[in-house]
Write a protein that holds these residues in place. Structure first.
Motif, PDB file in Angstrom:
ATOM      1  N   GLY A 304       0.818  -1.218   0.000  1.00 24.42           N
ATOM      2  CA  GLY A 304       0.000   0.000   0.000  1.00 24.42           C
ATOM      3  C   GLY A 304       0.846   1.259   0.000  1.00 24.42           C
ATOM      4  N   CYS A 305       0.150   2.411  -0.073  1.00 27.45           N
ATOM      5  CA  CYS A 305       0.819   3.717  -0.087  1.00 27.45           C
ATOM      6  C   CYS A 305       0.362   4.534   1.121  1.00 27.45           C
ATOM      7  CB  CYS A 305       0.436   4.517  -1.335  1.00 27.45           C
ATOM      8  SG  CYS A 305       0.891   3.754  -2.894  1.00 27.45           S
ATOM      9  N   LEU A 306       1.112   5.599   1.388  1.00 27.35           N
ATOM     10  CA  LEU A 306       0.737   6.554   2.432  1.00 27.35           C
ATOM     11  C   LEU A 306       0.643   7.939   1.815  1.00 27.35           C
ATOM     12  CD1 LEU A 306       3.002   5.554   5.415  1.00 27.35           C
ATOM     13  CD2 LEU A 306       0.642   6.282   5.679  1.00 27.35           C
ATOM     14  N   CYS A 307      -0.181   8.801   2.414  1.00 26.62           N
ATOM     15  CA  CYS A 307      -0.165  10.203   2.008  1.00 26.62           C
ATOM     16  C   CYS A 307       0.111  11.053   3.233  1.00 26.62           C
ATOM     17  CB  CYS A 307      -1.486  10.604   1.353  1.00 26.62           C
ATOM     18  SG  CYS A 307      -1.434  12.296   0.758  1.00 26.62           S
ATOM     19  N   HIS A 308       1.198  11.807   3.186  1.00 25.85           N
ATOM     20  CA  HIS A 308       1.610  12.646   4.302  1.00 25.85           C
ATOM     21  C   HIS A 308       0.999  14.032   4.153  1.00 25.85           C
ATOM     22  CE1 HIS A 308       3.880  14.414   7.425  1.00 25.85           C
ATOM     23  NE2 HIS A 308       4.795  14.993   6.680  1.00 25.85           N
ATOM     24  N   SER A 318      -2.923  17.226  15.241  1.00 26.57           N
ATOM     25  CA  SER A 318      -3.035  15.769  15.135  1.00 26.57           C
ATOM     26  C   SER A 318      -1.761  15.067  15.600  1.00 26.57           C
ATOM     27  CB  SER A 318      -3.317  15.377  13.680  1.00 26.57           C
ATOM     28  OG  SER A 318      -4.506  15.985  13.257  1.00 26.57           O
ATOM     29  N   GLY A 319      -0.662  15.806  15.613  1.00 24.21           N
ATOM     30  CA  GLY A 319       0.626  15.188  15.943  1.00 24.21           C
ATOM     31  C   GLY A 319       1.527  15.238  14.724  1.00 24.21           C
ATOM     32  N   THR A 320       2.770  14.841  14.913  1.00 25.33           N
ATOM     33  CA  THR A 320       3.728  14.853  13.806  1.00 25.33           C
ATOM     34  C   THR A 320       3.959  13.426  13.324  1.00 25.33           C
ATOM     35  OG1 THR A 320       4.802  16.756  14.825  1.00 25.33           O
ATOM     36  CG2 THR A 320       6.022  15.640  13.088  1.00 25.33           C
ATOM     37  N   ALA A 321       3.671  13.201  12.067  1.00 23.82           N
ATOM     38  CA  ALA A 321       3.846  11.847  11.520  1.00 23.82           C
ATOM     39  C   ALA A 321       5.328  11.483  11.469  1.00 23.82           C
ATOM     40  CB  ALA A 321       3.244  11.777  10.124  1.00 23.82           C
ATOM     41  N   ASP A 322       5.605  10.211  11.579  1.00 21.21           N
ATOM     42  CA  ASP A 322       6.992   9.736  11.515  1.00 21.21           C
ATOM     43  C   ASP A 322       7.390   9.560  10.051  1.00 21.21           C
ATOM     44  OD1 ASP A 322       9.472   8.643  11.920  1.00 21.21           O
ATOM     45  OD2 ASP A 322       8.713   6.664  12.507  1.00 21.21           O
ATOM     46  N   LEU A 323       7.554  10.685   9.357  1.00 19.66           N
ATOM     47  CA  LEU A 323       7.860  10.602   7.929  1.00 19.66           C
ATOM     48  C   LEU A 323       9.135   9.791   7.677  1.00 19.66           C
ATOM     49  CD1 LEU A 323       7.319  11.362   4.969  1.00 19.66           C
ATOM     50  CD2 LEU A 323       8.626  13.461   5.347  1.00 19.66           C
ATOM     51  N   ASN A 324      10.128   9.981   8.531  1.00 17.42           N
ATOM     52  CA  ASN A 324      11.385   9.244   8.310  1.00 17.42           C
ATOM     53  C   ASN A 324      11.163   7.738   8.436  1.00 17.42           C
ATOM     54  OD1 ASN A 324      13.161  11.516   7.834  1.00 17.42           O
ATOM     55  ND2 ASN A 324      12.754  12.055   9.964  1.00 17.42           N
ATOM     56  N   GLY A 325      10.312   7.345   9.370  1.00 17.90           N
ATOM     57  CA  GLY A 325       9.974   5.924   9.504  1.00 17.90           C
ATOM     58  C   GLY A 325       9.231   5.418   8.277  1.00 17.90           C
ATOM     59  N   PHE A 326       8.298   6.241   7.785  1.00 16.48           N
ATOM     60  CA  PHE A 326       7.554   5.874   6.570  1.00 16.48           C
ATOM     61  C   PHE A 326       8.535   5.642   5.414  1.00 16.48           C
ATOM     62  CE2 PHE A 326       3.578   8.668   7.743  1.00 16.48           C
ATOM     63  CZ  PHE A 326       3.305   7.836   8.810  1.00 16.48           C
ATOM     64  N   LEU A 327       9.441   6.620   5.241  1.00 21.33           N
ATOM     65  CA  LEU A 327      10.362   6.544   4.099  1.00 21.33           C
ATOM     66  C   LEU A 327      11.267   5.322   4.219  1.00 21.33           C
ATOM     67  CD1 LEU A 327      11.292  10.342   3.751  1.00 21.33           C
ATOM     68  CD2 LEU A 327       9.849   9.006   2.195  1.00 21.33           C
ATOM     69  N   ALA A 328      11.717   5.036   5.460  1.00 20.47           N
ATOM     70  CA  ALA A 328      12.620   3.895   5.660  1.00 20.47           C
ATOM     71  C   ALA A 328      11.908   2.570   5.387  1.00 20.47           C
ATOM     72  CB  ALA A 328      13.160   3.913   7.086  1.00 20.47           C
ATOM     73  N   SER A 329      10.584   2.551   5.535  1.00 19.92           N
ATOM     74  CA  SER A 329       9.840   1.289   5.365  1.00 19.92           C
ATOM     75  C   SER A 329       9.725   0.884   3.900  1.00 19.92           C
ATOM     76  CB  SER A 329       8.429   1.448   5.931  1.00 19.92           C
ATOM     77  OG  SER A 329       7.635   2.256   5.062  1.00 19.92           O
ATOM     78  N   GLY A 330       9.973   1.838   3.001  1.00 20.99           N
ATOM     79  CA  GLY A 330       9.830   1.535   1.571  1.00 20.99           C
ATOM     80  C   GLY A 330       8.421   1.746   1.050  1.00 20.99           C
ATOM     81  N   VAL A 331       7.485   2.114   1.930  1.00 19.10           N
ATOM     82  CA  VAL A 331       6.122   2.419   1.465  1.00 19.10           C
ATOM     83  C   VAL A 331       6.183   3.701   0.636  1.00 19.10           C
ATOM     84  CG1 VAL A 331       3.833   3.201   2.229  1.00 19.10           C
ATOM     85  CG2 VAL A 331       4.966   1.344   3.440  1.00 19.10           C
TER      86      VAL A 331
END
Ligand code: ZN
Length: 503
Positions: A304-308, A318-331
């Protein structure tokens, strides 16, 4: 203009497997109809195809059209009278918003998007009152406005069959209110009573109506876990399976939504929707701020995909998304401005800069996004979340000719060290004033501050005239209801973030 050439000092055509930008210097793009036919050195292309009209040229940098992968409305809620609030309180707050004609509303944000280099918008239509015909008519007006402007749009009408004001049944909410508020609240909620089967019919009708239009795609938008019964989740999965249409679903936007999922399912929201077969390559999760590392790993495994939605997460607390974690996951991670950016507008260049800058935690070795990753989010990965996947997002033969030309002098004036990588300069410095020309499907829709197909000034004047009228009786009563509902809604969530909730 069927065959023509777009030329630039540098063309960022896309990214290689390793994530490095691919750049053609002194390049040109041959366009036939709405597609790119050839990209190469300008001199060779001109020689092979003499006499063709040209756009761009010296002093320009060309990039793939940007994709705003998460968008809802035109004039911003703040402009229309709704203050920034934590998301759950923002739902009643939004009742105070003024009304404006949907065509004008759509054009307003579309002007801002195109002027900042956006060529494709993912329009997630969240709320539309009335019966099937009224909802379809509104959808056609919105899609028609994008088409008239020449903008590519992926449209969806959100599926939503419960819990319209709080994360509990409408009846429970109404019963919790003081007597005087019960009827107006029930009347308001009844306006959004389209049955699940009618909402599904809207999707199929829109698909049938727009299937042959290259500028329009129709998506499925299961709105969010709390808004959907298990039956609705099942229906969304079936719709996706039957049609192959992509899905965009808000999920885990706030800690309250994480707690709601725990109360409803005993576990994670993502695992729950996965049990219905919803999590797969067709699905994009919008926000995902409160996803756990396990959730992110599950999404990666399913393809699947994510939208930041960086600005929105800040503005709605809402809080700060873990963009670096998202990017590291390959999603694949797309970028969306959502309802409005930090300047209360739809400036994609600014949103990219915000995403680049916000996710730089302390520590020399702590990860942070690169400029190339941010541009990839706003182009190829954004494209992957739309029905136009594989046809937009990079510049290559066979792809649709969605191209943005930047006036590089306007980006770099009075000086920019030329050793700085082009993509870094683009993300760090480019403002919407540097967007010189925007082509969508090979057509110039914006050039030197003017829109080709619609007069922006005239639309802005119409909006001003329309909203300068006194508030209607309906608007005044909704403003009163909005004010009165904030406190009871706020009370409902008391204690939700106690033990066991949050991160
Ligand atoms: Zn949203």
């Amino acid at each position: 203009m069927t065959r023509h050439i777009v030329a630039a000092d540098h063309i960022i055509i896309g990214f290689d497997e390793g994530g490095a930008a691919q750049i053609v210097a002194d390049g040109a793009i041959l366009i036939d109809g709405d597609q790119i036919v050839e990209i190469g050195p300008a001199r060779a292309l001109r020689k092979a195809h003499p006499g063709l009209p040209e756009t761009g040229g010296k002093g320009r940098v060309a990039i793939p059209g940007l994709i705003n992968a998460h968008h809802h409305v035109g004039l911003t809620p703040f402009q229309m009278g709704a203050r920034d609030q934590p998301l759950e309180l923002w739902f009643p707050e939004r009742l105070a918003m003024r009304h404006v004609a949907p065509r004008l509303d759509t054009l307003y944000a579309a002007f801002e998007m195109i002027a900042s280099g956006v060529t494709t918008v993912q329009h997630l239509h969240s709320r539309a009152p009335g019966n099937t015909d009224a909802v379809l008519a509104r959808a056609d007006t919105i899609i028609g406005a994008y088409k008239d402007l020449g903008m590519r749009a992926s449209y969806s009408f959100a599926l939503r069959d419960q819990n319209r004001m709080i994360y509990a049944a409408d009846e429970e909410f109404i019963a919790s209110l003081p007597a005087a508020l019960q009827k107006p609240t029930a009347d308001y909620l009844a306006g959004f009573g389209l049955s699940l089967s009618d909402q599904i019919a809207v999707f199929h009708a829109l698909r049938a109506r727009w299937q042959d239009d290259a500028l329009v795609g129709i998506q499925i938008a299961p709105s969010n876990l709390h808004w959907l019964s298990d039956a609705a989740l099942e229906s969304a999965a079936r719709m996706a399976e039957e049609t192959g249409a992509p899905m965009h679903m808000h999920l885990l936007e706030t800690p309250y939504q994480k707690e709601y999922a725990r109360r409803r399912t005993g576990g994670s929201a993502l695992e729950h929707i996965d049990s219905f077969g919803l999590v797969g390559p067709q699905l994009t999760i919008g926000h995902g701020v409160w996803m756990t590392p396990d959730d992110v790993a599950l999404l990666a495994e399913r393809g699947g995909c994510l939208c930041h939605n960086c600005s929105s997460n800040l503005r709605l607390k809402s809080g700060t998304a873990d963009l670096n974690g998202f990017l590291a996951s390959g999603v694949p991670v797309a970028l969306g401005i959502d309802e409005a950016g930090i300047n209360d507008d739809r400036d994609m260049l600014q949103e990219m800069r915000l995403a680049l800058t916000l996710h730089r935690p302390a520590g020399h070795d702590a990860p942070h996004p690169t400029a190339s990753q941010i541009l990839l989010m706003a182009t190829e990965h954004g494209a992957a979340t739309t029905p136009f996947a594989g046809r937009i997002g990079c510049l290559a033969p066979g792809r649709l000719a969605d191209i943005v030309l930047l006036d590089w002098q306007a980006v770099t004036k009075p000086w920019q060290d030329p050793a700085m990588p082009l993509v870094d300069v683009l993300i760090r410095r480019a403002k919407s004033g540097a967007v010189a020309t925007v082509l969508i499907g090979g057509n110039v829709v914006y050039n030197e501050g003017r829109f080709t197909n619609i007069d922006r000034e005239q639309v802005l004047e119409e909006i001003e005239r329309d909203l300068a009228r006194p508030c209607s009786e309906a608007e005044v009563s909704m403003q009163r209801l909005s004010r009165d509902l904030i406190e009871p809604v706020s009370r409902f969530y008391e204690g939700w973030l106690g033990q066991g909730a949050g991160r």
